[in-house]
Design a protein around this motif. Structure first.
Motif, PDB file in Angstrom:
ATOM      1  N   LYS A 220       0.830  -1.192   0.000  1.00 27.19           N
ATOM      2  CA  LYS A 220       0.000   0.000   0.000  1.00 27.19           C
ATOM      3  C   LYS A 220       0.872   1.253   0.000  1.00 27.19           C
ATOM      4  CE  LYS A 220      -3.835   2.213   2.458  1.00 27.19           C
ATOM      5  NZ  LYS A 220      -4.742   2.143   3.622  1.00 27.19           N
ATOM      6  N   GLY A 221       0.510   2.206  -0.835  1.00 25.45           N
ATOM      7  CA  GLY A 221       1.256   3.449  -0.939  1.00 25.45           C
ATOM      8  C   GLY A 221       2.251   3.476  -2.084  1.00 25.45           C
ATOM      9  N   ARG A 222       2.529   2.307  -2.684  1.00 27.93           N
ATOM     10  CA  ARG A 222       3.485   2.256  -3.786  1.00 27.93           C
ATOM     11  C   ARG A 222       2.818   2.638  -5.102  1.00 27.93           C
ATOM     12  NH1 ARG A 222       7.547  -2.672  -4.104  1.00 27.93           N
ATOM     13  NH2 ARG A 222       8.536  -1.119  -5.446  1.00 27.93           N
ATOM     14  N   THR A 223       3.628   3.008  -6.049  1.00 26.58           N
ATOM     15  CA  THR A 223       3.149   3.334  -7.387  1.00 26.58           C
ATOM     16  C   THR A 223       3.038   2.052  -8.209  1.00 26.58           C
ATOM     17  OG1 THR A 223       4.187   5.505  -7.325  1.00 26.58           O
ATOM     18  CG2 THR A 223       3.625   4.641  -9.489  1.00 26.58           C
ATOM     19  N   VAL A 224       1.938   1.909  -8.918  1.00 30.77           N
ATOM     20  CA  VAL A 224       1.730   0.759  -9.805  1.00 30.77           C
ATOM     21  C   VAL A 224       1.832   1.249 -11.244  1.00 30.77           C
ATOM     22  CG1 VAL A 224       0.129  -1.033 -10.564  1.00 30.77           C
ATOM     23  CG2 VAL A 224       0.245  -0.399  -8.142  1.00 30.77           C
ATOM     24  N   GLU A 225       2.611   0.558 -12.030  1.00 31.12           N
ATOM     25  CA  GLU A 225       2.763   0.901 -13.440  1.00 31.12           C
ATOM     26  C   GLU A 225       2.354  -0.300 -14.280  1.00 31.12           C
ATOM     27  OE1 GLU A 225       6.474   2.127 -16.238  1.00 31.12           O
ATOM     28  OE2 GLU A 225       6.052   3.430 -14.507  1.00 31.12           O
ATOM     29  N   LEU A 226       1.220  -0.168 -14.947  1.00 27.92           N
ATOM     30  CA  LEU A 226       0.704  -1.222 -15.816  1.00 27.92           C
ATOM     31  C   LEU A 226       1.118  -0.927 -17.251  1.00 27.92           C
ATOM     32  CD1 LEU A 226      -2.951  -1.566 -14.467  1.00 27.92           C
ATOM     33  CD2 LEU A 226      -1.089  -3.181 -14.107  1.00 27.92           C
ATOM     34  N   ARG A 227       1.802  -1.890 -17.871  1.00 30.95           N
ATOM     35  CA  ARG A 227       2.165  -1.767 -19.275  1.00 30.95           C
ATOM     36  C   ARG A 227       1.435  -2.856 -20.040  1.00 30.95           C
ATOM     37  NH1 ARG A 227       8.728  -1.162 -18.779  1.00 30.95           N
ATOM     38  NH2 ARG A 227       8.773   0.869 -17.744  1.00 30.95           N
ATOM     39  N   VAL A 228       0.510  -2.453 -20.890  1.00 30.94           N
ATOM     40  CA  VAL A 228      -0.341  -3.418 -21.590  1.00 30.94           C
ATOM     41  C   VAL A 228      -0.233  -3.197 -23.098  1.00 30.94           C
ATOM     42  CG1 VAL A 228      -2.669  -4.338 -21.850  1.00 30.94           C
ATOM     43  CG2 VAL A 228      -1.918  -3.441 -19.632  1.00 30.94           C
ATOM     44  N   ARG A 229      -0.037  -4.296 -23.800  1.00 35.55           N
ATOM     45  CA  ARG A 229       0.024  -4.260 -25.263  1.00 35.55           C
ATOM     46  C   ARG A 229      -0.991  -5.255 -25.809  1.00 35.55           C
ATOM     47  NH1 ARG A 229       3.973  -2.664 -28.985  1.00 35.55           N
ATOM     48  NH2 ARG A 229       3.862  -3.691 -31.013  1.00 35.55           N
ATOM     49  N   SER A 230      -1.871  -4.784 -26.685  1.00 36.89           N
ATOM     50  CA  SER A 230      -2.918  -5.635 -27.251  1.00 36.89           C
ATOM     51  C   SER A 230      -2.837  -5.613 -28.768  1.00 36.89           C
ATOM     52  CB  SER A 230      -4.300  -5.151 -26.793  1.00 36.89           C
ATOM     53  OG  SER A 230      -5.333  -5.893 -27.419  1.00 36.89           O
ATOM     54  N   ASP A 231      -3.084  -6.777 -29.386  1.00 35.76           N
ATOM     55  CA  ASP A 231      -3.055  -6.833 -30.847  1.00 35.76           C
ATOM     56  C   ASP A 231      -4.359  -6.318 -31.458  1.00 35.76           C
ATOM     57  OD1 ASP A 231      -4.610  -8.922 -29.975  1.00 35.76           O
ATOM     58  OD2 ASP A 231      -3.807 -10.405 -31.375  1.00 35.76           O
ATOM     59  N   ARG A 232      -5.341  -6.022 -30.601  1.00 38.27           N
ATOM     60  CA  ARG A 232      -6.606  -5.445 -31.057  1.00 38.27           C
ATOM     61  C   ARG A 232      -6.954  -4.238 -30.201  1.00 38.27           C
ATOM     62  NH1 ARG A 232     -10.453 -10.839 -31.812  1.00 38.27           N
ATOM     63  NH2 ARG A 232      -9.082 -11.945 -33.290  1.00 38.27           N
ATOM     64  N   ALA A 233      -7.637  -3.286 -30.810  1.00 40.57           N
ATOM     65  CA  ALA A 233      -8.056  -2.095 -30.064  1.00 40.57           C
ATOM     66  C   ALA A 233      -9.007  -2.499 -28.943  1.00 40.57           C
ATOM     67  CB  ALA A 233      -8.726  -1.103 -31.007  1.00 40.57           C
ATOM     68  N   ASP A 234      -8.777  -1.955 -27.765  1.00 41.01           N
ATOM     69  CA  ASP A 234      -9.587  -2.331 -26.605  1.00 41.01           C
ATOM     70  C   ASP A 234      -9.549  -1.197 -25.583  1.00 41.01           C
ATOM     71  OD1 ASP A 234     -11.063  -3.912 -24.697  1.00 41.01           O
ATOM     72  OD2 ASP A 234     -10.166  -5.707 -25.608  1.00 41.01           O
ATOM     73  N   HIS A 235     -10.005  -1.492 -24.379  1.00 37.83           N
ATOM     74  CA  HIS A 235     -10.028  -0.491 -23.318  1.00 37.83           C
ATOM     75  C   HIS A 235      -9.601  -1.146 -22.013  1.00 37.83           C
ATOM     76  CE1 HIS A 235     -11.262   3.674 -22.567  1.00 37.83           C
ATOM     77  NE2 HIS A 235     -11.514   3.275 -21.341  1.00 37.83           N
ATOM     78  N   LEU A 236      -8.664  -0.521 -21.325  1.00 43.58           N
ATOM     79  CA  LEU A 236      -8.121  -1.036 -20.061  1.00 43.58           C
ATOM     80  C   LEU A 236      -8.851  -0.417 -18.879  1.00 43.58           C
ATOM     81  CD1 LEU A 236      -5.799  -2.600 -18.573  1.00 43.58           C
ATOM     82  CD2 LEU A 236      -4.460  -0.492 -18.738  1.00 43.58           C
ATOM     83  N   HIS A 237      -9.167  -1.255 -17.867  1.00 43.99           N
ATOM     84  CA  HIS A 237      -9.879  -0.757 -16.686  1.00 43.99           C
ATOM     85  C   HIS A 237      -9.340  -1.418 -15.426  1.00 43.99           C
ATOM     86  CE1 HIS A 237     -13.856  -0.331 -14.237  1.00 43.99           C
ATOM     87  NE2 HIS A 237     -13.001   0.665 -13.984  1.00 43.99           N
ATOM     88  N   VAL A 238      -9.022  -0.597 -14.416  1.00 44.87           N
ATOM     89  CA  VAL A 238      -8.598  -1.089 -13.104  1.00 44.87           C
ATOM     90  C   VAL A 238      -9.755  -0.893 -12.151  1.00 44.87           C
ATOM     91  CG1 VAL A 238      -6.908  -0.924 -11.245  1.00 44.87           C
ATOM     92  CG2 VAL A 238      -6.223  -0.411 -13.602  1.00 44.87           C
ATOM     93  N   HIS A 239     -10.426  -1.978 -11.780  1.00 42.87           N
ATOM     94  CA  HIS A 239     -11.591  -1.894 -10.895  1.00 42.87           C
ATOM     95  C   HIS A 239     -11.161  -1.434  -9.502  1.00 42.87           C
ATOM     96  CE1 HIS A 239     -14.744  -3.683 -13.425  1.00 42.87           C
ATOM     97  NE2 HIS A 239     -13.762  -4.385 -13.963  1.00 42.87           N
ATOM     98  N   GLY A 240     -12.048  -0.708  -8.830  1.00 44.72           N
ATOM     99  CA  GLY A 240     -11.775  -0.240  -7.476  1.00 44.72           C
ATOM    100  C   GLY A 240     -11.059   1.088  -7.439  1.00 44.72           C
ATOM    101  N   TYR A 241     -10.166   1.309  -8.420  1.00 41.22           N
ATOM    102  CA  TYR A 241      -9.462   2.590  -8.522  1.00 41.22           C
ATOM    103  C   TYR A 241     -10.044   3.460  -9.635  1.00 41.22           C
ATOM    104  CZ  TYR A 241      -5.790   1.047  -5.340  1.00 41.22           C
ATOM    105  OH  TYR A 241      -5.105   0.642  -4.217  1.00 41.22           O
TER     106      TYR A 241
END
Length: 282
Positions: A220-241
């Motif tokens: 808790k308190g740390r920085t999260v860095e999500l790196r996501v690569r998709s071969d199709r157009a889409d939408h990324l969602h982090v639930h709760g945040y």
């Protein structure tokens, strides 16, 4: 009182039948009673003679136990960097069950354990799907650390084999480097993570997520860095945040936020409805 002449043949027959039953009960399975077998197992399984024991070994001293390809165990391996140290290793198995309670016993089809090898050198024995591989263990191996292999074994420590080859899977093991194609949508940070950042790299291709979806531990308190690569157009969602980002096809998107809430939070794609990972914040 002496037995009558008519009773003597009957008594002799009963004695012989009893002795024969006792003899068969002891010798029918090589000197042990069939009740010593585990329920549902055959004499062959109890003796550890499933498949064909080959003269060759797996390269580490364990004999190969060859079985038919149909219904044989299989394994896949996925590795992701841990947010604090080393890597988290996940094994996906089919037609196989981890049996730590019967290690050293007979070879039963589809049962046993796994072993990890780094560039062909033994690292660890696994009795489950998940394993944390510390960086110190890799450094201690004294090798380049270029390839990690998971291999399946029977309880008697023979290596399961199909077509004279061990049942195994391999994946590259290398440090995570920033992607040159990374973009920075609104609310995201730079492409190069800071030392206090929990980095999670995910690739979506042909509807499959790599590494396989699992749980990522974050303080808790740390920085999260999500790196996501998709071969199709889409939408990324982090639930709760309630953090979101568009995923253009073929481009790596970086989404950064502070893990200031404790709990279990799912990261998914909206259009394809794929679970990418679960963030465990404590």
């Amino acid at each position: 009182m002496q037995p009558t002449p008519a009773a003597r043949p009957v008594a002799v027959a009963v004695t012989l039948l009893t002795a024969g039953a006792l003899f068969l009960g002891v010798s029918a399975c090589g000197g042990r009673a069939t009740t010593h077998h585990k329920p549902g197992t055959s004499h062959e399984q109890a003796g550890g003679s499933v498949g064909k024991l080959l003269a060759a070994d797996d390269g580490s001293g364990s004999r190969l136990r060859q079985i038919d390809a149909e219904g044989a165990p299989s394994v896949a391996i996925a590795v992701r960097p841990d947010s604090e140290d080393g890597w988290n290793v996940h094994l996906s198995v089919r037609n196989f069950k981890f049996t730590p309670d019967s290690v050293g016993g007979a070879a039963l089809l589809g049962r046993g354990h796994a072993r990890l090898f780094l560039d062909g050198h033994p690292l660890a024995r696994l009795y489950g799907s998940w394993f944390h591989l510390p960086a110190s263990l890799v450094r201690g191996a004294g090798k380049g650390g270029t390839e990690l292999t998971a291999r399946l074994y029977a309880d008697d420590h023979t290596a399961w084999a199909v077509n004279s080859a061990p049942v195994q899977a391999s994946t590259p093991l290398s440090p995570v480097t920033p992607s040159k194609a990374a973009t920075a949508p609104e609310g995201s940070g730079s492409a190069t993570p800071r030392p206090d950042t929990a980095l999670v790299d995910i690739v979506v291709s042909d509807g499959k997520v790599s590494p396989a979806p699992g749980r990522t531990e974050v303080k808790k308190g740390r920085t999260v860095e999500l790196r996501v690569r998709s071969d199709r157009a889409d939408h990324l969602h982090v639930h709760g945040y309630d953090k979101e980002a568009a995923l253009p096809a073929g481009r790596t998107v970086t989404l950064t936020f502070t893990a200031d809430r404790s709990g279990l939070f799912e990261v998914e794609t909206h259009e394809s409805d794929l679970l990418l990972t679960q963030l465990v914040v404590r």
